[in-house]
Enzyme design. Structure first.
Site, mmCIF file in Angstrom:
data_model
loop_
_atom_site.group_PDB
_atom_site.id
_atom_site.type_symbol
_atom_site.label_atom_id
_atom_site.label_comp_id
_atom_site.label_asym_id
_atom_site.label_seq_id
_atom_site.Cartn_x
_atom_site.Cartn_y
_atom_site.Cartn_z
ATOM 1 N N LYS A 1 0.731 -1.255 0.089
ATOM 2 C CA LYS A 1 -0.123 0.011 0.067
ATOM 3 C C LYS A 1 0.801 1.107 0.044
ATOM 4 C CE LYS A 1 -4.382 1.289 2.162
ATOM 5 N NZ LYS A 1 -5.208 1.115 3.464
HETATM 6 O O1 G3P Z 1 -8.366 2.211 4.806
HETATM 7 C C1 G3P Z 1 -8.511 3.328 4.987
HETATM 8 C C2 G3P Z 1 -9.784 3.843 5.147
HETATM 9 O O2 G3P Z 1 -10.787 2.982 5.066
HETATM 10 C C3 G3P Z 1 -10.211 4.770 6.421
HETATM 11 O O3 G3P Z 1 -11.304 4.985 6.831
HETATM 12 O O4 G3P Z 1 -13.041 5.707 8.391
HETATM 13 O O5 G3P Z 1 -10.534 6.351 8.705
HETATM 14 O O6 G3P Z 1 -11.722 7.610 6.918
HETATM 15 P P1 G3P Z 1 -11.838 6.138 7.710
#
Ligand code: G3P
Length: 214
Positions: A83
């Site tokens: 990643k």
């Molecule tokens: O994988 C990263 C992403 O899904 C982050 O989600 O909820 O932290 O914006 P969030």
């Protein structure tokens, strides 16, 4: 549509598997920190347990550092997807890794042209963050729709991996758009199973069953 679990918790990953929705896993430095465990230990456990792709993120910010880390991360398993954050140095690393046949997931995508560049560099996945765009009062799903349209027009092989999914409507709209993969916290998987009429319908069935003579 494939379902990845956005988590570095082996318990959550196993829970998702028991529900039949574990096609892969995505992690990031914040999720690793939340697990409270050393990276090495978590990465080894997840990669051993999960059969599908597991995204592990680099920390370096130069292509040289990213490439060095990519080699280390790939030691955890053949299913490791490296990643890489969306940035110029990241694209350089993606191009080299693609030429070596190493899968990549370009993360922190917040506008369609970033996804376009990542695909052009040879990314296996791009990760647009829907919820974080919504948090700004903008339309995260519209960004994903644009990416799908662009990739379709130019027949890119790069898969759209919708991330930062916050509620079932995000999943519904992604499925309608033909998104390749959604990555979900297991909490959202449970939310997807529920509807108030399902709950009340079940309660009625069970209450009525008590009236049935044995
Ligand atoms: O994988 C990263 C992403 O899904 C982050 O989600 O909820 O932290 O914006 P969030």
């Amino acid at each position: 549509m494939e379902y990845f679990i956005d988590s570095a918790s082996i318990e959550e990953i196993k829970e998702a598997d028991s529900l039949g929705v574990l096609d892969g896993v995505t992690t990031n430095p914040s999720l690793i920190a939340k697990s409270g465990r050393p990276f090495n230990e978590v990465a080894k456990e997840i990669c051993r347990w999960v059969k599908g792709p597991v995204s592990l993120e680099v920390i370096g910010t130069t292509a040289t550092e990213m490439l060095r880390e990519a080699k280390e991360l790939r030691k955890y398993g053949d299913n490791v997807v490296v990643k890489i954050p969306m940035m110029s140095e990241g694209l350089k690393a993606v191009k080299i890794l693609a030429a070596e046949g190493i899968p990549t997931n370009v993360t922190l995508i917040f506008q369609p042209v970033q996804a376009l560049l990542a695909a052009k560099a040879g990314a296996t996945y791009v990760s647009p963050f829907i919820g974080r765009i919504d948090d700004l009062g903008q339309d995260g799903l519209a960004m994903v729709a644009d990416i799908i349209q662009i990739f379709g027009q130019y027949s890119f092989k790069t898969k759209v991996l919708a991330a930062s999914i916050r509620h079932p409507i995000h999943v519904l709209e992604c499925a309608k758009m033909g998104v390749d993969v959604v990555t979900l916290p297991v909490k959202i998987v449970h939310q997807l199973t529920r509807h108030p009429l399902t709950d009340s319908g079940l309660k009625t069935f069970l209450d009525d069953w008590k009236k049935v003579k044995a």
